[in-house]
Design a protein around this motif. Structure first.
Motif, PDB file in Angstrom:
ATOM      1  N   PRO A  82       0.814  -1.231   0.000  1.00 23.15           N
ATOM      2  CA  PRO A  82       0.000   0.000   0.000  1.00 23.15           C
ATOM      3  C   PRO A  82       0.844   1.276   0.000  1.00 23.15           C
ATOM      4  O   PRO A  82       0.475   2.273  -0.613  1.00 23.15           O
ATOM      5  CB  PRO A  82      -0.833  -0.120   1.287  1.00 23.15           C
ATOM      6  CG  PRO A  82      -0.924  -1.596   1.531  1.00 23.15           C
ATOM      7  CD  PRO A  82       0.405  -2.147   1.098  1.00 23.15           C
ATOM      8  N   THR A  83       1.987   1.246   0.706  1.00 21.30           N
ATOM      9  CA  THR A  83       2.877   2.412   0.700  1.00 21.30           C
ATOM     10  C   THR A  83       3.450   2.648  -0.685  1.00 21.30           C
ATOM     11  O   THR A  83       3.489   3.783  -1.175  1.00 21.30           O
ATOM     12  CB  THR A  83       4.017   2.231   1.720  1.00 21.30           C
ATOM     13  OG1 THR A  83       3.468   2.137   3.035  1.00 21.30           O
ATOM     14  CG2 THR A  83       4.988   3.405   1.672  1.00 21.30           C
ATOM     15  N   ALA A  84       3.885   1.575  -1.344  1.00 22.86           N
ATOM     16  CA  ALA A  84       4.414   1.701  -2.710  1.00 22.86           C
ATOM     17  C   ALA A  84       3.357   2.261  -3.646  1.00 22.86           C
ATOM     18  O   ALA A  84       3.644   3.140  -4.470  1.00 22.86           O
ATOM     19  CB  ALA A  84       4.900   0.342  -3.207  1.00 22.86           C
ATOM     20  N   LYS A  85       2.128   1.798  -3.505  1.00 25.16           N
ATOM     21  CA  LYS A  85       1.030   2.287  -4.346  1.00 25.16           C
ATOM     22  C   LYS A  85       0.786   3.769  -4.099  1.00 25.16           C
ATOM     23  O   LYS A  85       0.578   4.548  -5.034  1.00 25.16           O
ATOM     24  CB  LYS A  85      -0.237   1.482  -4.066  1.00 25.16           C
ATOM     25  CG  LYS A  85      -1.404   1.816  -4.982  1.00 25.16           C
ATOM     26  CD  LYS A  85      -2.590   0.906  -4.712  1.00 25.16           C
ATOM     27  CE  LYS A  85      -3.733   1.222  -5.658  1.00 25.16           C
ATOM     28  NZ  LYS A  85      -4.896   0.321  -5.421  1.00 25.16           N
ATOM     29  N   SER A  86       0.826   4.166  -2.830  1.00 25.57           N
ATOM     30  CA  SER A  86       0.623   5.574  -2.475  1.00 25.57           C
ATOM     31  C   SER A  86       1.738   6.445  -3.038  1.00 25.57           C
ATOM     32  O   SER A  86       1.478   7.531  -3.574  1.00 25.57           O
ATOM     33  CB  SER A  86       0.557   5.713  -0.955  1.00 25.57           C
ATOM     34  OG  SER A  86       0.551   7.067  -0.561  1.00 25.57           O
ATOM     35  N   TRP A  87       2.977   6.000  -2.942  1.00 26.71           N
ATOM     36  CA  TRP A  87       4.108   6.781  -3.437  1.00 26.71           C
ATOM     37  C   TRP A  87       4.068   6.904  -4.968  1.00 26.71           C
ATOM     38  O   TRP A  87       4.378   7.965  -5.510  1.00 26.71           O
ATOM     39  CB  TRP A  87       5.419   6.153  -2.975  1.00 26.71           C
ATOM     40  CG  TRP A  87       5.677   6.343  -1.506  1.00 26.71           C
ATOM     41  CD1 TRP A  87       4.843   6.933  -0.590  1.00 26.71           C
ATOM     42  CD2 TRP A  87       6.838   5.930  -0.779  1.00 26.71           C
ATOM     43  NE1 TRP A  87       5.408   6.919   0.655  1.00 26.71           N
ATOM     44  CE2 TRP A  87       6.635   6.313   0.580  1.00 26.71           C
ATOM     45  CE3 TRP A  87       8.014   5.275  -1.117  1.00 26.71           C
ATOM     46  CZ2 TRP A  87       7.579   6.064   1.570  1.00 26.71           C
ATOM     47  CZ3 TRP A  87       8.967   5.028  -0.128  1.00 26.71           C
ATOM     48  CH2 TRP A  87       8.741   5.424   1.204  1.00 26.71           C
ATOM     49  N   ILE A  88       3.676   5.839  -5.649  1.00 23.95           N
ATOM     50  CA  ILE A  88       3.523   5.904  -7.107  1.00 23.95           C
ATOM     51  C   ILE A  88       2.469   6.943  -7.463  1.00 23.95           C
ATOM     52  O   ILE A  88       2.647   7.764  -8.381  1.00 23.95           O
ATOM     53  CB  ILE A  88       3.118   4.530  -7.685  1.00 23.95           C
ATOM     54  CG1 ILE A  88       4.298   3.559  -7.652  1.00 23.95           C
ATOM     55  CG2 ILE A  88       2.581   4.668  -9.107  1.00 23.95           C
ATOM     56  CD1 ILE A  88       5.342   3.800  -8.710  1.00 23.95           C
ATOM     57  N   SER A  89       1.365   6.946  -6.734  1.00 23.92           N
ATOM     58  CA  SER A  89       0.278   7.888  -7.001  1.00 23.92           C
ATOM     59  C   SER A  89       0.734   9.330  -6.834  1.00 23.92           C
ATOM     60  O   SER A  89       0.394  10.205  -7.643  1.00 23.92           O
ATOM     61  CB  SER A  89      -0.904   7.594  -6.067  1.00 23.92           C
ATOM     62  OG  SER A  89      -1.954   8.513  -6.269  1.00 23.92           O
TER      63      SER A  89
END
Length: 387
Positions: free
Chosen positions: A220-227
C-alpha cells in the motif's frame, strides 16, 4: 532566446470561452514564464508567498477588491478557499478569461477545481519542452543519446545549466519537498531508494509487490508513493489495451518517466558513452518516445488516449493511440538499422486487429524516414510530424 510553446494556441482559443483557465504541470516546466509572457496585462499573484496567502485568508474582501479580475494566481492549490471565492465572482461577472490558475500539485489543484469550479475551467497541462518546440529553436540534439541524457526542462536550455546539476537540485528542491507536503514520509532515504527503483523499471510492467519488497516498504505504501509521483508529474503509468482478440492479455500497466534526463540521473548515467552500452538503453529510448507522444498530446490539446498491448505469450506493441474507432499503432526500437525483425510485433498485431488499424508506425534511432508496406518508418527526431 524564447522558445515557442505549442500549448499557446489552445490557451488563447479557450480564453474567450471559459471564465477561468488552469495550467498545471511539473515544477520548472515553464508555466509561470509562459503565463506572464502571454498575459502581460494580468496581475500576477504568487500564493507561494506567505504574506499573500495570509492576506487572502484573513481579509478576503480586501484581497478581492485589489485582485478582482484579470489575475494569474500561481500555486493556487496552496489556498483551497480561493476556489469558492472565484466561483461566486465568475458566476456574477460572466467575464471570460477573468482568472488564470497555475499549480504544480495536480492532485490538489484538480480536487479543488472539481469541488468548486466544475464547468467553469479550461484545463491545460504544460510539460518540459517537446521535440517540436526544441526543433523550432534549433535546440534538439542531433544524436538521440544526447537528447535522452540532457532531458528537456527549460532551465537546462535557458540558463545553460548542466543536466547533472539541474536534476540533482531538482530532486532535492522540488520533488522531495512536494512529496513531503502531500504525504508523511519519515525516512526520505527510503523514498530516494524507491525513486531509483522506479527508474530501473522504466519501460517495464509495474509489479508493486516486487517494488515494495525490494525497497523494504509495504505494498500500500508503494502504491501511495507511485500515485504521488504521478500527481507531481514525475512519472506516469501506461495502461494496457484491453481488447482481447481471443488471446490472454497482460493487465499490469507499464511505468514511464516524463523526462529521460531525470530518468538517466536516477539511473546514475553520467555521459553518452555510458548509455550506448547500458543494458537499459532500449528502455530509456522507449521511454523518451512514449513520453514525447504524451507531451505533444497535451501541448496540442488533442485529448487522445494511449495504451500498450501485450499478450501472455510475449507478443507486444509499444504504443496504441485511438482515433475514433480506429487505432494508430506504434512500435519503438532503439536501433539505427532497419531489418525485417523490427516489424514482427506490428505484423502480429495487425493480423489480430485487422480493420481497426488506421496507421502503423515504426519509430527507430536512425535518421532516415521510409514508407514501407507494413508501416511508416520514422526517425526519432521527426515523430512530431506523425503525431
Amino acid at each position: 532566446m524564447a522558445i515557442k510553446r505549442q500549448i499557446v494556441k489552445s490557451i488563447l482559443f479557450y480564453k474567450n470561452k471559459y471564465p477561468i483557465l488552469a495550467l498545471t504541470g511539473p515544477r520548472q516546466s515553464g508555466k509561470t514564464t509562459l503565463l506572464r509572457e502571454l498575459f502581460p496585462d494580468y496581475q500576477y499573484i504568487s500564493l507561494e508567498n506567505p504574506d499573500t496567502r495570509a492576506f487572502l485568508q484573513e481579509d478576503a474582501k480586501g484581497f478581492f477588491e485589489k485582485y478582482s479580475k484579470y489575475c494569474i494566481f500561481d500555486e493556487a492549490q496552496r489556498v483551497p478557499e480561493l476556489f469558492s471565492y472565484l466561483q461566486t465572482i465568475v458566476d456574477e461577472s460572466k467575464i471570460m478569461g477573468q482568472f488564470i490558475l497555475s499549480g504544480s500539485q495536480n492532485f490538489l489543484l484538480l480536487k479543488n477545481i472539481t469541488q468548486s469550479l466544475a464547468g467553469r475551467v479550461a484545463l491545460f497541462k504544460l510539460f518540459p519542452f517537446d521535440f517540436w518546440e526544441l526543433k523550432s529553436a534549433n535546440l534538439l540534439a542531433k544524436d538521440y543519446v544526447d537528447a535522452m541524457l540532457k532531458g528537456s526542462y527549460p532551465a537546462i536550455f535557458d540558463r545553460d545549466i548542466p543536466s547533472r546539476t539541474f536534476y540533482n537540485n531538482y530532486i532535492q528542491t522540488y520533488v522531495e519537498r512536494d512529496i513531503a507536503e502531500i504525504i508523511n514520509i519519515r525516512d526520505m532515504r527510503t523514498f530516494r531508494i524507491f525513486l531509483s527503483l522506479c527508474a530501473s523499471r522504466a519501460g517495464q510492467l509495474l509489479n508493486l509487490n516486487s517494488l515494495a519488497n525490494e525497497c523494504g516498504i509495504t505494498q500500500p505504501t508503494a502504491k501511495s508513493w507511485i500515485s504521488v509521483l504521478e500527481s507531481s508529474y514525475i512519472l506516469f503509468l501506461l495502461q494496457p489495451y484491453h481488447k482481447n482478440f481471443d488471446k490472454r492479455v497482460i493487465k499490469s500497466p507499464k511505468l514511464f518517466f516524463y523526462d529521460t534526463g531525470l530518468l538517466c540521473h536516477l539511473l546514475k548515467i553520467k555521459d553518452a558513452n555510458q548509455i550506448r552500452t547500458h543494458s537499459y538503453k532500449g528502455n530509456i529510448f522507449e521511454n523518451m518516445i512514449v513520453s514525447e507522444y504524451i507531451k505533444q498530446n497535451y501541448h496540442q490539446n488533442q485529448m487522445q488516449e494511449f495504451w500498450f498491448w501485450r499478450d501472455s505469450a510475449g507478443h507486444e506493441v509499444d504504443l496504441i493511440r485511438q482515433d475514433d474507432d480506429t487505432l494508430n499503432v506504434i512500435e519503438i526500437k532503439s536501433t539505427k538499422t532497419i531489418s525485417a525483425d523490427l516489424f514482427k510485433g506490428l505484423n502480429y498485431f495487425s493480423a489480430l486487429a485487422k480493420d481497426t488499424i488506421k496507421s502503423q508506425t515504426l519509430v527507430y534511432a536512425g535518421l532516415d524516414n521510409q514508407k514501407r508496406t507494413i508501416a511508416e518508418v520514422v526517425s526519432w527526431k521527426d515523430i512530431n510530424n506523425y503525431i
